[in-house]
Design a protein around this motif. Structure first.
Motif: not given
Length: 221
Positions: A178-182, A191-193, A205-208, A211-212
Protein backbone atom coordinates in the motif's frame (compact mmCIF):
# COMPACT_ATOMS: atom_id res chain seq x y z
CA UNK A 1 43.40 -1.32 62.06
CA UNK A 2 39.76 -0.44 62.61
CA UNK A 3 36.98 -2.01 60.54
CA UNK A 4 36.16 1.37 59.06
CA UNK A 5 39.73 1.95 57.89
CA UNK A 6 40.01 -1.59 56.46
CA UNK A 7 36.76 -1.07 54.50
CA UNK A 8 38.02 2.23 53.08
CA UNK A 9 41.34 0.64 52.11
CA UNK A 10 39.62 -2.23 50.29
CA UNK A 11 37.47 0.25 48.37
CA UNK A 12 40.47 2.30 47.33
CA UNK A 13 42.46 -0.69 46.17
CA UNK A 14 39.61 -2.55 44.47
CA UNK A 15 38.20 0.36 42.46
CA UNK A 16 41.23 0.77 40.20
CA UNK A 17 41.19 -2.97 39.43
CA UNK A 18 37.58 -2.78 38.30
CA UNK A 19 37.47 0.62 36.61
CA UNK A 20 41.01 1.44 35.49
CA UNK A 21 40.72 1.66 31.73
CA UNK A 22 37.16 0.33 31.77
CA UNK A 23 36.07 2.91 29.21
CA UNK A 24 38.72 1.80 26.72
CA UNK A 25 38.24 -1.86 27.61
CA UNK A 26 34.51 -1.64 26.92
CA UNK A 27 34.83 -0.40 23.35
CA UNK A 28 37.84 -2.62 22.63
CA UNK A 29 35.83 -5.66 23.77
CA UNK A 30 32.95 -4.71 21.46
CA UNK A 31 35.24 -4.34 18.44
CA UNK A 32 36.89 -7.72 19.02
CA UNK A 33 33.41 -9.22 19.57
CA UNK A 34 34.26 -10.42 23.07
CA UNK A 35 30.80 -10.89 24.51
CA UNK A 36 32.12 -12.32 27.77
CA UNK A 37 34.29 -9.26 28.42
CA UNK A 38 31.40 -6.92 27.63
CA UNK A 39 29.08 -8.88 29.94
CA UNK A 40 31.68 -8.84 32.73
CA UNK A 41 31.99 -5.06 32.57
CA UNK A 42 28.21 -4.67 32.59
CA UNK A 43 27.89 -6.95 35.64
CA UNK A 44 30.34 -4.68 37.46
CA UNK A 45 28.07 -1.71 36.79
CA UNK A 46 29.47 -0.26 33.58
CA UNK A 47 26.81 1.78 31.77
CA UNK A 48 25.79 -0.06 28.55
CA UNK A 49 24.77 3.26 26.98
CA UNK A 50 28.22 4.84 27.34
CA UNK A 51 29.24 6.68 24.19
CA UNK A 52 32.60 6.64 22.50
CA UNK A 53 34.32 9.91 21.54
CA UNK A 54 32.33 9.97 18.27
CA UNK A 55 28.99 9.77 20.06
CA UNK A 56 28.34 6.12 19.19
CA UNK A 57 26.70 3.75 21.67
CA UNK A 58 27.77 0.15 22.07
CA UNK A 59 24.77 -1.43 20.36
CA UNK A 60 25.27 0.61 17.21
CA UNK A 61 29.03 0.00 17.20
CA UNK A 62 28.48 -3.75 17.47
CA UNK A 63 26.00 -3.71 14.58
CA UNK A 64 28.17 -1.51 12.40
CA UNK A 65 31.17 -3.78 12.83
CA UNK A 66 29.48 -7.17 12.65
CA UNK A 67 30.02 -8.15 16.28
CA UNK A 68 27.08 -10.41 17.21
CA UNK A 69 28.45 -11.67 20.53
CA UNK A 70 29.01 -8.14 21.79
CA UNK A 71 25.59 -7.11 20.49
CA UNK A 72 23.89 -9.96 22.33
CA UNK A 73 25.74 -9.18 25.54
CA UNK A 74 24.65 -5.56 25.36
CA UNK A 75 21.07 -6.37 24.46
CA UNK A 76 20.86 -8.74 27.43
CA UNK A 77 21.55 -5.84 29.81
CA UNK A 78 18.37 -4.67 31.50
CA UNK A 79 19.52 -1.06 31.55
CA UNK A 80 20.43 -0.79 27.89
CA UNK A 81 18.45 1.80 25.94
CA UNK A 82 17.52 0.10 22.67
CA UNK A 83 16.41 3.45 21.25
CA UNK A 84 19.60 5.37 22.00
CA UNK A 85 20.53 7.53 19.02
CA UNK A 86 24.07 8.07 17.82
CA UNK A 87 25.51 11.42 16.80
CA UNK A 88 23.89 11.01 13.36
CA UNK A 89 20.44 10.39 14.85
CA UNK A 90 20.51 6.67 14.03
CA UNK A 91 19.00 4.07 16.32
CA UNK A 92 20.27 0.50 16.73
CA UNK A 93 17.19 -0.73 14.84
CA UNK A 94 18.06 1.56 11.94
CA UNK A 95 21.61 0.22 11.88
CA UNK A 96 20.43 -3.39 12.01
CA UNK A 97 18.05 -2.67 9.13
CA UNK A 98 20.79 -0.98 7.09
CA UNK A 99 23.12 -3.94 7.60
CA UNK A 100 20.45 -6.45 6.62
CA UNK A 101 20.83 -8.12 10.01
CA UNK A 102 17.48 -9.89 10.29
CA UNK A 103 18.28 -11.62 13.59
CA UNK A 104 19.27 -8.33 15.21
CA UNK A 105 16.11 -6.65 13.92
CA UNK A 106 14.01 -9.42 15.48
CA UNK A 107 15.88 -9.15 18.77
CA UNK A 108 15.49 -5.38 18.93
CA UNK A 109 11.80 -5.56 18.11
CA UNK A 110 11.41 -8.07 20.94
CA UNK A 111 12.83 -5.37 23.23
CA UNK A 112 10.26 -2.84 21.95
CA UNK A 113 12.62 -0.87 19.73
CA UNK A 114 10.92 2.14 18.13
CA UNK A 115 9.70 1.17 14.66
CA UNK A 116 8.31 4.62 13.86
CA UNK A 117 11.10 6.96 14.84
CA UNK A 118 10.48 10.42 13.41
CA UNK A 119 12.67 11.70 10.60
CA UNK A 120 14.70 8.97 8.95
CA UNK A 121 13.11 5.72 10.13
CA UNK A 122 14.17 2.06 10.21
CA UNK A 123 11.99 1.40 7.15
CA UNK A 124 13.99 3.93 5.12
CA UNK A 125 17.19 2.14 6.08
CA UNK A 126 15.80 -1.31 5.28
CA UNK A 127 14.78 -0.04 1.84
CA UNK A 128 18.20 1.41 1.09
CA UNK A 129 19.92 -1.85 0.11
CA UNK A 130 18.97 -4.68 -2.18
CA UNK A 131 19.61 -8.05 -0.56
CA UNK A 132 16.84 -10.57 0.13
CA UNK A 133 17.44 -9.94 3.83
CA UNK A 134 16.57 -6.28 3.38
CA UNK A 135 13.28 -7.22 1.75
CA UNK A 136 12.54 -9.58 4.65
CA UNK A 137 13.29 -6.78 7.11
CA UNK A 138 10.90 -4.46 5.27
CA UNK A 139 8.18 -7.08 5.62
CA UNK A 140 8.98 -7.59 9.31
CA UNK A 141 8.90 -3.87 10.07
CA UNK A 142 5.58 -3.52 8.30
CA UNK A 143 4.22 -6.45 10.32
CA UNK A 144 5.23 -4.47 13.39
CA UNK A 145 3.23 -1.44 12.27
CA UNK A 146 5.93 0.62 10.59
CA UNK A 147 4.37 3.57 8.76
CA UNK A 148 4.79 2.66 5.12
CA UNK A 149 4.87 6.24 3.79
CA UNK A 150 7.14 7.66 6.49
CA UNK A 151 8.66 10.93 5.31
CA UNK A 152 12.29 11.80 6.01
CA UNK A 153 13.23 15.42 6.80
CA UNK A 154 13.39 16.08 3.04
CA UNK A 155 10.20 14.19 2.26
CA UNK A 156 11.79 10.99 1.00
CA UNK A 157 9.70 7.85 1.52
CA UNK A 158 10.81 4.23 1.89
CA UNK A 159 9.46 3.52 -1.60
CA UNK A 160 11.72 6.22 -3.02
CA UNK A 161 14.71 4.69 -1.21
CA UNK A 162 13.87 1.24 -2.52
CA UNK A 163 13.41 2.59 -6.05
CA UNK A 164 16.89 4.12 -6.03
CA UNK A 165 18.96 1.87 -3.75
CA UNK A 166 16.94 -1.27 -3.02
CA UNK A 167 15.70 -4.19 -5.05
CA UNK A 168 12.79 -4.67 -7.42
CA UNK A 169 11.44 -7.15 -4.87
CA UNK A 170 11.44 -4.47 -2.17
CA UNK A 171 9.72 -2.02 -4.50
CA UNK A 172 7.05 -4.60 -5.31
CA UNK A 173 6.58 -5.47 -1.64
CA UNK A 174 6.07 -1.85 -0.64
CA UNK A 175 3.60 -1.32 -3.49
CA UNK A 176 1.72 -4.49 -2.60
CA UNK A 177 1.49 -3.33 1.01
CA UNK A 178 0.00 0.00 0.00
CA UNK A 179 2.86 2.48 -0.36
CA UNK A 180 1.69 5.63 -2.15
CA UNK A 181 3.55 5.88 -5.50
CA UNK A 182 2.29 9.41 -6.15
CA UNK A 183 4.06 11.12 -3.25
CA UNK A 184 6.81 13.65 -3.97
CA UNK A 185 9.77 14.76 -1.89
CA UNK A 186 10.78 18.37 -1.33
CA UNK A 187 12.46 18.45 -4.75
CA UNK A 188 9.25 17.33 -6.41
CA UNK A 189 10.57 13.87 -7.22
CA UNK A 190 8.41 10.75 -7.12
CA UNK A 191 9.57 7.18 -6.52
CA UNK A 192 9.48 6.63 -10.30
CA UNK A 193 11.85 9.57 -10.73
CA UNK A 194 14.22 8.00 -8.20
CA UNK A 195 14.21 4.76 -10.19
CA UNK A 196 14.75 6.45 -13.55
CA UNK A 197 17.69 8.45 -12.19
CA UNK A 198 19.64 5.21 -11.89
CA UNK A 199 18.12 3.54 -15.00
CA UNK A 200 16.07 1.07 -13.00
CA UNK A 201 13.37 0.72 -15.61
CA UNK A 202 11.72 -2.36 -14.10
CA UNK A 203 11.12 -0.60 -10.80
CA UNK A 204 9.95 2.53 -12.61
CA UNK A 205 7.46 0.45 -14.59
CA UNK A 206 6.14 -1.19 -11.41
CA UNK A 207 5.61 2.22 -9.85
CA UNK A 208 3.96 3.62 -12.98
CA UNK A 209 1.60 0.64 -13.08
CA UNK A 210 0.69 1.24 -9.44
CA UNK A 211 -0.10 4.86 -10.23
CA UNK A 212 -2.34 3.81 -13.11
CA UNK A 213 -4.21 1.41 -10.86
CA UNK A 214 -4.98 4.28 -8.53
CA UNK A 215 -6.58 6.33 -11.27
CA UNK A 216 -10.36 6.02 -11.60
CA UNK A 217 -11.60 3.99 -14.52
CA UNK A 218 -12.95 6.12 -17.31
CA UNK A 219 -15.86 4.78 -19.29
CA UNK A 220 -15.83 4.88 -23.04
CA UNK A 221 -18.68 6.33 -25.06
Amino acid sequence: MSLRRRTALVALTAAPLVWAGAYEDFFAAILRDDGDAVAALLRRGFDPDTRNPKGQVGLTIALQNGCPKAFNALLAARRVNVNALNAQGESPLMMAALKGNLDAVKALLARDADVNKTGWAPLHYAASAGTPQHTQIIALLLENHAYIDAASPNGTTPLMMAAHYGSDASVQLLLDEGADPTLKNQLGLTAADFALRVSRTESAEKIAAAIRRRQPNRGKW
